[in-house]
Design a protein around this motif. Structure first.
Motif, short mmCIF file in Angstrom:
data_model
loop_
_atom_site.label_atom_id
_atom_site.label_comp_id
_atom_site.label_asym_id
_atom_site.label_seq_id
_atom_site.Cartn_x
_atom_site.Cartn_y
_atom_site.Cartn_z
N GLY A 152 47.84 40.69 57.57
CA GLY A 152 48.48 40.19 56.36
C GLY A 152 48.23 41.08 55.17
O GLY A 152 49.12 41.29 54.33
N ALA A 153 46.99 41.63 55.06
CA ALA A 153 46.70 42.53 53.95
C ALA A 153 47.47 43.83 54.07
O ALA A 153 47.96 44.37 53.07
N GLN A 202 45.20 40.17 44.75
CA GLN A 202 44.48 39.40 43.74
C GLN A 202 44.08 38.02 44.26
O GLN A 202 43.12 37.42 43.78
N ILE A 203 44.82 37.53 45.25
CA ILE A 203 44.53 36.22 45.84
C ILE A 203 43.61 36.36 47.05
O ILE A 203 42.62 35.62 47.18
N LEU A 204 43.92 37.31 47.90
CA LEU A 204 43.11 37.52 49.10
C LEU A 204 42.96 39.02 49.34
O LEU A 204 43.87 39.66 49.88
N PRO A 205 41.84 39.61 48.92
CA PRO A 205 41.65 41.04 49.13
C PRO A 205 41.52 41.38 50.61
O PRO A 205 41.20 40.53 51.44
N ALA A 206 41.78 42.64 50.92
CA ALA A 206 41.72 43.10 52.31
C ALA A 206 40.28 43.07 52.83
O ALA A 206 39.33 43.17 52.04
N PRO A 207 40.10 42.93 54.14
CA PRO A 207 38.73 42.94 54.69
C PRO A 207 37.96 44.20 54.34
O PRO A 207 36.74 44.15 54.14
#
Length: 284
Positions: A52-53, A61-66
């Motif tokens: 997804g990233a 800004q909502i869910l940074p990459a692993p």
């Protein structure tokens, strides 16, 4: 006439050794299968998160990459801030758990052993347990302030509730036949507690302690969000205020790993205290 006695042919050494090796490795294989099965779901989530990233399904800004979260973890480890926050949280959990477990075990055992005390205090105790610990924080703040005492007491409060309930129920539910057996054998009160009540109640008490430990970590985050300048909960608040959700995710991951590790440690202590129990919970 000569009788010839024939003996069975010996089993070759190599097949016997191989069979014994396979039998000895069977539990290890089953354990490895359980570990792989347990890791399959989080690994699938991690793969979906990475995909997804990379595809831009969710804004960073909502869910940074692993990879961003991992780099933040390495940076926090390098500058020592993660160790500082983790150490502060561990100290608070240890102090709160020790306080709550001690109060819960003593009070729960007294309620379970003394029927008159149970009839007197059990209804108000059950009513108090229905109120979330958050509702007590404004009142506790008036007496304790917002320093470390408040954090330890709130954590201890959240720990003591399941310990009190489990201990009182476990001690009070010891079968009357076992109590009568102790009287027939002329056991002293201390001997009855050690030989009859404690072994019978220990599994339920251990469950209450593990639940109390889980409550301790949940309450820790709450009190550190409320008023703190160090700790994993404070790190989560700081990351949220700066819109650096990678810091929030790092703190969440550390709390999850620590909580899971401590729960496994409690389970190991429980098995050590109950040598008559197998892993499945049945007597040997």
């Amino acid at each position: 006439m000569t009788l010839i006695h024939s003996s069975p042919a010996p089993v070759p050494f190599a097949p016997r050794t191989a069979r014994a090796l396979v039998q000895s490795l069977a539990p290890l294989g089953a354990l490895s299968g359980q570990i792989l099965l347990g890791l399959s779901f989080p690994l699938a989530l991690l793969a979906l998160w990475s995909l997804g990233a990379a595809r831009g399904w969710v804004p960073p800004q909502i869910l940074p990459a692993p990879s961003v979260v991992w780099q933040s973890f390495l940076d926090l480890c390098a500058d020592g801030s993660l160790a500082l926050h983790t150490n502060a949280s561990l100290i608070r959990v240890a102090e709160g758990f020790a306080l709550g477990a001690t109060v819960g075990l003593v009070f729960g055992a007294a309620v379970g052993l003394v029927p008159a005390l149970r009839a007197w205090v059990w209804p108000p105790v059950q009513a108090a347990t229905r109120v979330n610990v958050l509702a007590w924080m404004p009142l506790l703040t008036l007496f304790l302030g917002i320093d470390e005492a408040l954090k330890v007491v709130v954590i201890g409060w959240s720990v003591s509730i399941p310990v009190i309930l489990a201990t009182a129920r476990a001690v009070g539910d010891v079968p009357a036949t076992l109590r009568e057996l102790g009287a027939v054998l002329n056991l002293t009160r201390a001997q009855r507690l050690r030989l009859i009540v404690l072994p019978q109640a220990l599994p339920q008490i251990a469950t209450g302690l593990r639940e109390g430990l889980a409550n301790a970590w949940q309450s820790l985050v709450i009190v550190e969000l409320f008023a703190s300048f160090e700790g994993l909960g404070y790190l989560m608040t700081w990351g949220r205020q700066l819109f650096q959700l990678d810091l929030v995710l790092v703190a969440m991951a550390v709390i999850a790993v620590l909580g899971f590790s401590l729960d496994l440690s409690l389970r190991a202590v429980e098995r050590w205290l109950q040598p008559w129990q197998t892993g499945a919970g049945h007597g040997r």
